[in-house]
Design a protein around this motif. Structure first.
Motif, mmCIF file in Angstrom:
data_model
loop_
_atom_site.group_PDB
_atom_site.id
_atom_site.type_symbol
_atom_site.label_atom_id
_atom_site.label_comp_id
_atom_site.label_asym_id
_atom_site.label_seq_id
_atom_site.Cartn_x
_atom_site.Cartn_y
_atom_site.Cartn_z
ATOM 1 N N SER A 136 0.791 -1.188 0.037
ATOM 2 C CA SER A 136 -0.004 0.115 0.101
ATOM 3 C C SER A 136 1.002 1.386 -0.019
ATOM 4 N N THR A 137 0.306 2.313 -0.480
ATOM 5 C CA THR A 137 1.264 3.388 -0.547
ATOM 6 C C THR A 137 1.071 4.167 0.793
ATOM 7 N N ASN A 138 1.991 4.892 1.197
ATOM 8 C CA ASN A 138 2.133 5.431 2.584
ATOM 9 C C ASN A 138 1.587 6.876 2.461
ATOM 10 N N HIS A 139 1.605 7.690 3.526
ATOM 11 C CA HIS A 139 0.935 9.104 3.531
ATOM 12 C C HIS A 139 1.434 10.048 2.571
ATOM 13 N N SER A 140 2.772 9.542 1.785
ATOM 14 C CA SER A 140 3.305 10.616 0.939
ATOM 15 C C SER A 140 2.780 9.928 -0.561
ATOM 16 N N GLY A 141 1.831 8.997 -0.437
ATOM 17 C CA GLY A 141 1.756 8.299 -1.677
ATOM 18 C C GLY A 141 2.674 7.305 -2.372
ATOM 19 N N VAL A 142 3.843 7.011 -1.608
ATOM 20 C CA VAL A 142 4.869 6.303 -2.180
ATOM 21 C C VAL A 142 4.760 4.912 -1.909
ATOM 22 N N PHE A 143 5.052 4.026 -2.499
ATOM 23 C CA PHE A 143 5.092 2.511 -2.396
ATOM 24 C C PHE A 143 6.422 2.023 -2.960
ATOM 25 N N ASN A 144 7.156 0.947 -2.480
ATOM 26 C CA ASN A 144 8.047 0.376 -2.598
ATOM 27 C C ASN A 144 8.258 -1.090 -2.501
ATOM 28 N N PHE A 145 8.677 -1.892 -3.638
ATOM 29 C CA PHE A 145 8.908 -3.421 -3.800
ATOM 30 C C PHE A 145 10.422 -3.583 -3.680
ATOM 31 N N PRO A 146 10.919 -4.001 -2.581
ATOM 32 C CA PRO A 146 12.325 -4.428 -2.755
ATOM 33 C C PRO A 146 12.535 -6.004 -3.111
ATOM 34 N N ASN A 147 13.782 -6.252 -3.636
ATOM 35 C CA ASN A 147 14.415 -7.317 -3.862
ATOM 36 C C ASN A 147 13.298 -8.010 -4.852
ATOM 37 N N VAL A 148 13.421 -7.238 -6.107
ATOM 38 C CA VAL A 148 12.353 -7.782 -7.129
ATOM 39 C C VAL A 148 13.505 -8.503 -8.268
ATOM 40 N N PRO A 149 13.309 -9.632 -8.513
ATOM 41 C CA PRO A 149 14.213 -10.236 -9.405
ATOM 42 C C PRO A 149 14.134 -9.751 -10.954
ATOM 43 N N PHE A 150 14.973 -9.773 -11.598
ATOM 44 C CA PHE A 150 15.200 -9.469 -12.954
ATOM 45 C C PHE A 150 13.887 -10.079 -13.994
ATOM 46 N N ASN A 151 12.781 -9.552 -14.321
ATOM 47 C CA ASN A 151 11.933 -9.990 -15.331
ATOM 48 C C ASN A 151 10.795 -9.005 -15.631
ATOM 49 N N PRO A 152 10.080 -9.306 -16.457
ATOM 50 C CA PRO A 152 8.787 -8.406 -16.935
ATOM 51 C C PRO A 152 7.858 -8.635 -15.971
ATOM 52 N N TYR A 153 7.247 -7.484 -15.667
ATOM 53 C CA TYR A 153 6.123 -7.568 -14.554
ATOM 54 C C TYR A 153 4.982 -6.668 -14.949
ATOM 55 N N HIS A 154 3.713 -6.974 -14.393
ATOM 56 C CA HIS A 154 2.681 -6.222 -14.338
ATOM 57 C C HIS A 154 2.442 -5.637 -13.333
ATOM 58 N N LEU A 155 2.136 -4.159 -13.118
ATOM 59 C CA LEU A 155 1.856 -3.462 -12.143
ATOM 60 C C LEU A 155 0.450 -3.190 -12.314
ATOM 61 N N THR A 156 -0.404 -3.306 -11.106
ATOM 62 C CA THR A 156 -1.849 -2.858 -11.056
ATOM 63 C C THR A 156 -2.102 -2.063 -9.706
ATOM 64 N N ILE A 157 -2.967 -0.989 -9.882
ATOM 65 C CA ILE A 157 -3.276 -0.370 -8.745
ATOM 66 C C ILE A 157 -4.714 -0.306 -8.593
ATOM 67 N N THR A 158 -5.579 -0.378 -7.419
ATOM 68 C CA THR A 158 -6.877 -0.475 -7.100
ATOM 69 C C THR A 158 -7.099 0.573 -5.958
ATOM 70 N N ALA A 159 -7.920 1.501 -6.268
ATOM 71 C CA ALA A 159 -8.328 2.571 -5.245
ATOM 72 C C ALA A 159 -9.848 2.977 -5.416
ATOM 73 N N ALA A 160 -10.553 3.148 -4.429
ATOM 74 C CA ALA A 160 -11.893 3.484 -4.290
ATOM 75 C C ALA A 160 -11.942 4.920 -4.862
ATOM 76 N N GLY A 161 -12.852 5.023 -5.892
ATOM 77 C CA GLY A 161 -13.122 6.295 -6.447
ATOM 78 C C GLY A 161 -12.166 6.398 -7.925
ATOM 79 N N PHE A 162 -11.139 5.594 -8.030
ATOM 80 C CA PHE A 162 -10.401 5.937 -9.315
ATOM 81 C C PHE A 162 -10.898 4.464 -10.248
ATOM 82 N N ALA A 163 -10.186 4.884 -11.394
ATOM 83 C CA ALA A 163 -10.127 3.586 -12.421
ATOM 84 C C ALA A 163 -9.020 2.612 -12.332
ATOM 85 N N PRO A 164 -9.357 1.402 -12.373
ATOM 86 C CA PRO A 164 -8.135 0.529 -12.271
ATOM 87 C C PRO A 164 -6.634 0.879 -13.227
#
Length: 914
Positions: free
Chosen positions: A77-105
């Motif tokens: 989840s994003t913190n109070h500054s709207g920042v998120f972080n995923f550490p230790n992500v292996p080399f590969n292609p990924y799909h990032l998705t965000i869902t939030a009430a009131g906003f489009a996916p």
């Protein structure tokens, strides 16, 4: 003989305690800043800031990143500054998705191909401004020139693994095409023996990683793996048939400590207890795991029954991550493992009723081994710009291997022509090195340039004494057979015997006086032998060398629309007992056809192939010592590096949203190709070189990403391994000495593994199933019929060996005390070995092979038995070789001996997770 290793063991533990203390100091001394941490190895961080259409930050929204094929899936989840972080992500292609009430996916494709941190700026649209997120066939494709397999913890955590003591090897074998399964945790990648390298968070490990060579890192410590089967990028060298990139688990970002305690018990008295713990914050983390294993079947045995096969293993792993400033991060890996195990006995090794030359009962063979491994690998990374990252790493890895003979040396005497000496060994292999690289990722370029320098310190102590009274007999009877009880050829005529000397036409192996000094069957050698001791003793060998290796490389992955190009150049400098230099271009191209959801790829690599380090000194210099040359046939030349040209062509095809197929054709030509020979019935091996080898093969992989809780993976391959004499270096006489081309014992016509897995919901009960089929590798010295009417001579095998091979003659089967002697070809056969038809045996086109086999494994469990929230209980049941199929890995192979697959093994594991 035996050597004390208490001091070495204490030194290893002292090193581990020292660097563990250093890691604690680093954790306490680090400063707090806001930039994400890097590992500088095979992973990086993916972070970002989420904003609304006005530019205001959006907090507490769910962000998910996943790779559908590997199974990697994380959310935060994003913190109070709207920042998120995923550490230790292996080399590969990924799909990032965000869902939030009131906003489009929101969805975005994120390519992680470099250690350079990925920092995203994301603006969400208001609800109704866009449609829902869907998965398409194109999402399953990976437009890269290099064929590889991605295995995330979500897959292998529920995979039934055959070997708990070499689980990494089992994991690679079951999930990677082109791998032939072998005994004791060995696996043959793309037709080669142990020409594989591991890259653990960027640390290169090119020494052999099986139960009888070194201790592997535990799977508890692994987050994900990428196994490169295609032409390797320029950053990898030395051993590259398979490159296994391991990303270890991290505690960074685990603000509430999480971990587990597990215990299991199963067949053969196998018990395992372990724990893992991850804890940390946004800017630091620590992950530690430890476990202990005890088993009554630690190594694969030469019988389907288990005798003298106990073993145990204890290991601890610790990974520390700490962000020191906005731009500086450190990463530290620590590990220590100790294993002790018996060499399994055959029925022949029981020595029932056998009286030794000293007049006492011999007793069963009692050979044992111990291996201690410690590893320290610190890494510092510095962000030089938003597009550039600098990495500096060091590593120290040390294996200490002890092999202990039977307490009664005469118990080590094996069947005819198998073991005629008692052997002891104490050797160390210490790998010390530095690595540094710069990664640059911007626009169409993803560049990495680096240097690696390492020294491998080898120390080998080796002792052997003759325990076969007929091996170096001074006298022969009238039939030319050796006679025991004499110490000098001058004694023969008085006893009515012939002297075993070169001028005697009946002498096959003439008496060598020098060997009389080390013949334990004759404790008082003849004065004419000129021994340094009045009594016979074991011969002692000590050797040491320092192998230095320097590698420089630069590579670029260029993405231009639907095209992807890999361009690299590597230069290797090898300075050991021989010297080699090699300039190695690496090239590849891939093209994505969007209309058909197809990726086509080709690649080429030039490689320097270095000798195996295990027993390299003895194998390269043994011929210089007369005793070694007399006892172990050898080629008087050092093991020198070879070179390889490697070509690949393949494709990837997605069908709908649920199936992706990959295929690859390989062709490898190696000048001065390496394998190894086994010393008698021991785990001691020597590297040997052949003039050249040719290895073609086809690989395939079918993946079904998760569909309503169901996943499937199929890997299949056909790899030929043709070696060409003469033998150019090394100890031991092996197949192919006649001058003809031969198939080595890791040639396999076809193998496949099918893994099916289903889980109800995200936390419900699950089940995993494996089907492994092997058509059979090339077998060792199996008797065969030279013509349809010529009886097969079986006197060269003991009754036990005939049983191991499953031989029969019509309705007659051998027994331990009554072996078969001859058999008509029309009645001759085997249940465990494929024997060529009469007159058709050919070492290249029709060699004997192990009988094909299908093995089935199953595991089922529940990760949340009682529906807990913070604390959970898990239960797992596993069955390996469900049908209890009796089958061989190999038979009397000069490269690996005789070993059976694991009989049916049932185990249950209970765990507590917090």
């Amino acid at each position: 003989m035996q050597w004390s290793d208490i001091c070495v063991s204490g030194t290893a533990l002292a090193y581990f305690k020292l660097f563990r203390a250093v890691s604690i100091v680093i954790l306490c001394a680090g400063l707090s800043f806001d930039a994400p941490a890097q590992s500088g190895g095979s992973s990086t961080s993916v972070s970002g800031t989420v904003m609304d259409p006005t530019g205001a930050v959006v907090s507490d929204v769910t962000v998910e990143i996943r790779n559908l094929v590997s199974g990697f899936n994380r959310s935060t989840s994003t913190n109070h500054s709207g920042v998120f972080n995923f550490p230790n992500v292996p080399f590969n292609p990924y799909h990032l998705t965000i869902t939030a009430a009131g906003f489009a996916p929101y969805t975005e494709d994120v390519e992680v191909r470099s250690a350079v941190p990925v920092d995203l700026k994301i603006s969400l649209a208001l609800s109704g401004a866009s449609g829902s997120v869907t998965v398409t066939a194109g999402d399953l494709l990976e437009n890269t020139p290099v064929f590889h397999s991605d295995i995330d913890r979500a897959l292998f955590d529920k995979l039934p693994l055959e070997s708990q003591s070499s689980s990494v090897s089992s994991l690679v074998t079951l999930t990677t095409p082109g791998v032939a399964a072998d005994s004791n945790g060995l696996f043959h990648g793309l037709g080669d023996h142990a020409e594989n390298s591991f890259s653990v968070d960027g640390q290169p490990i090119t020494d052999q990683q099986s139960k009888v060579f070194s201790n592997q890192i535990p799977t508890d410590s692994i987050e994900s793996m990428e196994v490169i089967s295609g032409a390797p990028p320029a950053e990898f060298g030395d051993k590259t048939s398979l490159v296994i990139k391991v990303t270890t688990r991290s505690g960074q970002g685990v603000t509430t400590p999480h971990g587990s305690i597990r215990a299991s018990y199963g067949s053969f008295g196998t018990s395992n207890i372990g724990f893992d713990l991850a804890y940390g914050g946004e800017k630091w983390g620590d992950f530690i795991s430890a476990n202990g294993l005890n088993s009554g079947r630690y190594l694969d045995a030469p019988e389907f029954d288990v005798m003298h096969a106990k073993g145990n293993e204890e290991n601890v792993f610790d990974r520390v991550d700490r962000q020191l400033s906005t731009d500086d991060t450190i990463h530290l890996n620590l590990g220590f493992t100790r294993s002790w195990f018996q060499t399994p006995n055959s029925f022949d090794n029981l020595n029932l009723g056998i009286i030794g030359p000293d007049g006492n009962p011999v007793g069963p063979t009692d050979q044992r081994s111990k291996i201690e491994t410690f590893n320290v690998a610190p890494t510092w990374t510095r962000v030089m710009s938003p597009y550039m990252l600098f990495t500096l790493g060091a590593f120290v890895r040390r294996d200490h291997y002890n092999y202990y003979p039977s307490r009664n040396p005469f118990a080590d005497l094996g069947p005819p022509n198998l073991q005629q000496e008692t052997v002891a060994q104490n050797r160390t292999l210490a790998n010390i090195g530095l690595r540094s690289d710069v990664s640059y990722a911007k626009g169409i370029h993803n560049v990495k340039a680096g240097v690696t320098y390492q020294q491998t310190l080898l120390s080998e102590n080796f002792g052997l004494g003759i325990v076969d009274p007929t091996l170096n007999a001074p006298c022969l009877n009238a039939n030319g057979n050796p006679v025991s009880g004499f110490t000098d050829t001058a004694q023969c005529s008085g006893a009515g015997l012939q002297p075993n000397i070169t001028t005697n036409p009946n002498a096959v192996n003439p008496f060598i006086p020098l060997l009389g000094c080390y013949d334990l069957t004759r404790p008082n050698p003849a004065p004419s032998d000129n021994c340094s001791s009045p009594t016979s003793t074991s011969y002692l060998f000590h050797g040491h060398t320092d192998v230095k290796e320097l590698a420089l490389y630069v590579q670029d992955l260029i993405t231009m629309g639907d095209w992807s190009f890999s361009v690299g150049l590597r230069s290797d400098f090898y300075n050991g007992l021989s010297i080699a230099r090699q300039l190695e271009p690496r090239l590849g191209a891939a093209y994505k056809i969007k209309q058909s959801n197809t990726v086509l790829r080709v690649s080429y690599a030039r490689l320097l192939e270095t000798p195996f380090n295990e027993n390299l000194v003895l194998a390269s210099t043994g011929c210089q010592y007369q005793v070694i040359a007399d006892l172990i046939p050898c080629v008087p030349a050092p093991n020198t590096a070879g070179y390889r040209n490697e070509f690949h062509a393949g494709f990837q095809q997605a069908f709908g949203r649920y199936v992706v197929i990959s295929g690859e054709y390989i062709w490898k030509y190696t000048h001065n190709a390496y394998d190894f020979s086994v010393l008698a019935a021991t785990p001691i091996t020597f590297p040997i070189g052949w003039h050249n080898s040719k290895i073609p093969g086809s690989l395939g992989r079918i993946s079904v990403p998760q569909f309503h809780g169901f996943t499937a993976l199929v890997v299949l391959s056909s790899v030929a391994a043709r070696f060409f004499p003469p033998q150019t270096s090394g100890l031991g006489v092996t197949v192919g000495q006649g001058g003809g081309v031969f198939r080595i014992d890791h040639d396999e016509t076809f193998n496949q593994t099918t893994h099916l897995q289903y889980q109800r919901g995200k936390r419900g009960p699950w089940i995993g199933f494996n089907w492994r089929y092997d058509s059979g590798q090339v077998a060792g010295a199996v008797p065969f019929a030279v013509a349809a009417t010529t009886p097969v001579d079986l006197t060269g095998l003991t009754g036990d060996q005939q049983l191991q091979a499953g031989l029969f003659c019509g309705n007659q089967v051998p027994t331990l005390t009554s072996p078969l002697t001859t058999c008509l070809p029309s009645r001759y056969g085997s249940t465990l070995v494929q024997i060529p038809a009469p007159g058709t045996e050919n070492n290249d086109h029709n060699p004997p092979r192990i009988q094909s086999r299908s093995l089935f494994d199953i595991a089922a469990g529940d990760d949340d038995l009682f529906g807990g929230s913070r604390y959970k209980w898990s239960l797992r049941l596993s069955v390996i070789n469900m049908t209890n199929t009796e089958a061989l890995y190999n038979f009397l192979s000069t490269f690996s001996g005789t070993h059976f697959v694991t009989p049916r093994a049932i185990s249950a594991e209970i765990g507590f997770h917090f």
